[in-house]
Scaffold this motif. Structure first.
Motif, PDB file in Angstrom:
ATOM      1  N   LYS A  17       1.170  -1.311  -0.099  1.00 12.35           N
ATOM      2  CA  LYS A  17       0.518   0.578  -0.511  1.00 12.35           C
ATOM      3  C   LYS A  17       0.805   1.665  -0.074  1.00 12.35           C
ATOM      4  N   THR A  35      -0.529   7.390   7.171  1.00 17.75           N
ATOM      5  CA  THR A  35      -0.801   7.628   8.224  1.00 17.75           C
ATOM      6  C   THR A  35      -0.004   6.343   9.635  1.00 17.75           C
ATOM      7  N   GLY A  36       0.537   5.506   8.326  1.00 19.00           N
ATOM      8  CA  GLY A  36       1.027   4.389   9.472  1.00 19.00           C
ATOM      9  C   GLY A  36       2.754   5.194  10.219  1.00 19.00           C
ATOM     10  N   TYR A  39       2.050   7.151  13.595  1.00 18.27           N
ATOM     11  CA  TYR A  39       1.659   5.914  14.517  1.00 18.27           C
ATOM     12  C   TYR A  39       3.099   5.812  14.545  1.00 18.27           C
ATOM     13  N   ARG A  40       4.237   5.521  14.348  1.00 14.76           N
ATOM     14  CA  ARG A  40       5.190   5.551  14.099  1.00 14.76           C
ATOM     15  C   ARG A  40       5.502   6.360  15.334  1.00 14.76           C
ATOM     16  N   VAL A 103       4.556  -0.465  17.699  1.00 15.90           N
ATOM     17  CA  VAL A 103       4.128   0.275  17.280  1.00 15.90           C
ATOM     18  C   VAL A 103       2.553  -0.195  17.603  1.00 15.90           C
ATOM     19  N   SER A 104       2.865  -1.571  17.165  1.00 14.87           N
ATOM     20  CA  SER A 104       0.924  -2.117  17.361  1.00 14.87           C
ATOM     21  C   SER A 104       0.443  -2.233  18.690  1.00 14.87           C
ATOM     22  N   SER A 107      -0.360   1.915  18.414  1.00 18.54           N
ATOM     23  CA  SER A 107      -1.992   1.988  17.555  1.00 18.54           C
ATOM     24  C   SER A 107      -2.576   1.374  18.196  1.00 18.54           C
ATOM     25  N   ARG A 113      -5.442   6.956  18.487  1.00 16.61           N
ATOM     26  CA  ARG A 113      -6.517   6.608  17.352  1.00 16.61           C
ATOM     27  C   ARG A 113      -7.190   8.125  17.502  1.00 16.61           C
ATOM     28  N   GLY A 133      -3.713   3.694   5.174  1.00 20.49           N
ATOM     29  CA  GLY A 133      -3.126   3.363   6.203  1.00 20.49           C
ATOM     30  C   GLY A 133      -3.844   1.543   6.143  1.00 20.49           C
ATOM     31  N   ASP A 135      -7.010   2.050   8.150  1.00 18.67           N
ATOM     32  CA  ASP A 135      -8.982   2.892   8.903  1.00 18.67           C
ATOM     33  C   ASP A 135      -9.540   3.377   7.769  1.00 18.67           C
ATOM     34  N   ARG A 184       1.748  -9.742  14.110  1.00 23.91           N
ATOM     35  CA  ARG A 184       1.068  -7.888  12.861  1.00 23.91           C
ATOM     36  C   ARG A 184      -0.846  -8.099  12.804  1.00 23.91           C
ATOM     37  N   ASP A 188      -3.562  -6.442  14.343  1.00 21.94           N
ATOM     38  CA  ASP A 188      -4.501  -5.309  13.286  1.00 21.94           C
ATOM     39  C   ASP A 188      -5.973  -5.728  13.120  1.00 21.94           C
TER      40      ASP A 188
HETATM   41  O1   DC Z   1       2.306   0.205   7.241  1.00 18.22           O
HETATM   42  P1   DC Z   1       2.578   0.761   8.959  1.00 18.22           P
HETATM   43  O2   DC Z   1       3.505  -0.404   8.885  1.00 18.22           O
HETATM   44  O3   DC Z   1       4.003   1.694   8.407  1.00 18.22           O
HETATM   45  O4   DC Z   1       1.679   1.174  10.334  1.00 18.22           O
HETATM   46  C1   DC Z   1       2.677   0.859  11.366  1.00 18.22           C
HETATM   47  C2   DC Z   1       1.715   0.725  12.082  1.00 18.22           C
HETATM   48  O5   DC Z   1       1.084   1.357  12.984  1.00 18.22           O
HETATM   49  C3   DC Z   1       0.907  -1.160  11.998  1.00 18.22           C
HETATM   50  O6   DC Z   1       1.048  -1.228  13.676  1.00 18.22           O
HETATM   51  C4   DC Z   1      -0.780  -0.874  11.939  1.00 18.22           C
HETATM   52  C5   DC Z   1      -0.045   1.054  12.432  1.00 18.22           C
HETATM   53  N1   DC Z   1      -2.297   1.607  11.962  1.00 18.22           N
HETATM   54  C6   DC Z   1      -2.828   2.053  12.116  1.00 18.22           C
HETATM   55  O7   DC Z   1      -3.504   1.497  13.140  1.00 18.22           O
HETATM   56  N2   DC Z   1      -3.789   2.579  11.651  1.00 18.22           N
HETATM   57  C7   DC Z   1      -3.678   3.072  10.469  1.00 18.22           C
HETATM   58  N3   DC Z   1      -4.001   4.234  10.342  1.00 18.22           N
HETATM   59  C8   DC Z   1      -2.243   3.421   9.735  1.00 18.22           C
HETATM   60  C9   DC Z   1      -1.330   1.916  10.259  1.00 18.22           C
END
Ligand code: DC
Length: 448
Positions: A17, A35-36, A39-40, A103-104, A107, A113, A133, A135, A184, A188
């Protein structure tokens, strides 16, 4: 006809994605927001400041106060964008394994959120954006013009991630990468707050065995077609599914139960309508939707999306997901949109199945929507669905009734907010009284 201006891309870890999102944004000249990375960034700052990741309150407070900025790349070192946390460039720090590992849980905190979703929506409102992302199509931008959901088998995704790590000159064990990917995925998709799942109206693309160029070509084609075409091709599939589901359900109910349907003539032939039914069993909504003389949109608890077959059916049907305790602004907005288009929306005012089989105190969502949208309410009473499985087990055809009552017209909204609150409470009581009137005494419960 205009092209999609807000594009939501969701999907599993390593489904492609971010790569696809960035390339698509570049082709279209749109803003790209991953958007990830937000959260990171919160996770990285927490680790830097030595905040315990398990301390939900502290992490939430951090998410609410830290200023995250994502801009076009400021350094030519292969980055897709630059991420600042409180002014500091953390673009590469947020890709470290410590962040991956933490990060999980970060988030999954609802407060985190809420804080980040708010910022994401603000950016989404400006349009000309590709937002990526987990969601985005379901929670952040439910009104996005185009929603894409990317997925691939977990083995393929683990191979991609493994290769990426090796390409960076680091070491990695495929089996370990696979195990962490599975973990993960689980976090998620099973978390309470905004779990990962495709929006009902998302275009789902399985990228297993496809190259980046092939996926990009598909996505670009969708993004270049007029908004209405994307929506209606989705809508056509849905309409066919709904018609089939309806015929099949009618047949099954007729064969497997002794069903009596009353009051169909009370259902207005056109215009917006809220259908409010008492809730005894999972079969209630299918029963109402199958025998209501007009096609209807439905609202379903998001928990149900996690039930294997039910979840897939809800997605195909395109039900609006709602969290048990959160009849929130997004849901209200979507519901109002359905009513504004002159369509029918079916929902259970009790918001959950009755445990006793008799009416429970209703939530106020239906009355609130009716007053806001000036849509009449059709009270509907059901009996017998709570005993269906027990009867089937004894090879008996259960006796069911489905009664459509006279529509209730909402009063014009009062001028003060206190009076409006009273109107919502009064109308809620009226709806439930009308349902109770159509039920045998043992079903009336809180509205006896
Ligand atoms: O896509 P990524 O691996 O960079 O995302 C990092 C973490 O953030 C992953 O555990 C899922 C979470 N995330 C989320 O909960 N909602 C989002 N819109 C984007 C990422």
């Amino acid at each position: 006809m205009s092209k999609p201006s807000t594009i939501a891309i969701d999907g599993t870890v390593a489904s492609g994605k971010s790569t696809i999102g960035a390339l698509l944004a570049e082709r279209l000249g749109y803003t790209y927001l991953d958007t990830g990375a937000m959260y990171r960034a919160v996770t990285w700052v927490a680790l830097e400041q030595g905040i315990n990741i398990a301390d939900e309150e502290a992490i939430t407070a951090l998410a609410e106060s830290v200023v995250i900025n994502i801009s076009r790349p400021t350094v030519d070192d292969g980055r897709q964008y630059t991420v600042y946390a409180d002014g500091e460039d953390v673009t590469w720090e947020i890709r470290r394994p410590e962040v991956d590992a933490n990060v999980s849980p970060v988030s999954a905190y609802p407060g985190v959120r809420r804080a980040l979703t708010e910022q994401q929506r603000r950016m989404g409102r400006r349009g000309r954006i590709v937002m990526v992302g987990r969601d985005i199509g379901t929670v952040v931008l439910p009104e996005a013009d185009l929603k894409i959901y990317l997925d691939a088998t977990v083995e393929e995704r683990a191979h991609r991630r493994h290769r990426e790590i090796l390409d960076r000159g680091e070491e990695a064990d495929y089996e370990q990468v696979l195990a962490s990917m599975r973990r993960r995925d689980r976090i998620d998709s099973q978390r309470e707050a905004a779990p990962l799942r495709p929006a009902g109206d998302a275009v789902i693309i399985d990228t297993t065995g496809l190259s980046i160029a092939e996926v990009l070509a598909k996505v670009e084609e969708l993004a270049q077609s007029p908004k209405s075409k994307v929506q209606s091709s989705n809508g056509r599939g849905r309409a066919v599914f709904r018609r089939l589901a309806r015929s099949l359900l009618r047949l099954l109910f007729r064969l497997l139960t002794r069903l009596e349907v009353r009051g169909s003539e009370n259902v207005p032939a056109g215009g917006p309508l809220l259908v409010a039914f008492n809730h005894l069993a999972h079969l209630d909504a299918p029963l109402v939707l199958a025998f209501l003389p007009r096609p209807a949109e439905g609202i379903a608890l998001d928990d149900l999306y996690r039930v294997p077959i039910t979840g897939q059916l809800l997605r195909l049907y395109g039900a609006i997901p709602v969290h048990r305790d959160q009849f929130d602004r997004q849901v209200i907005r979507r519901a109002q949109q359905v009513l504004a288009e002159g369509k029918v929306l079916a929902l259970a005012p009790e918001a959950r199945m009755s445990l006793s089989g008799a009416l429970e105190r209703a939530r106020q969502g239906v009355a609130y929507l009716s007053l806001r949208s000036n849509a009449p309410i059709l009270p509907v009473a059901l009996t017998g669905t709570e005993k269906v499985y027990a009867d089937w087990k004894r090879l008996r055809r259960p006796r069911l009734t489905l009664t459509f009552g006279q529509p209730i017209t909402p009063p014009p909204p009062a001028s003060t907010s206190q009076a409006r609150r009273q109107q919502v409470a009064d109308l809620t009581a009226e709806i439930m009284r009308r349902i109770a009137d159509m039920l045998p005494p043992e079903y009336r419960g809180a509205y006896s």
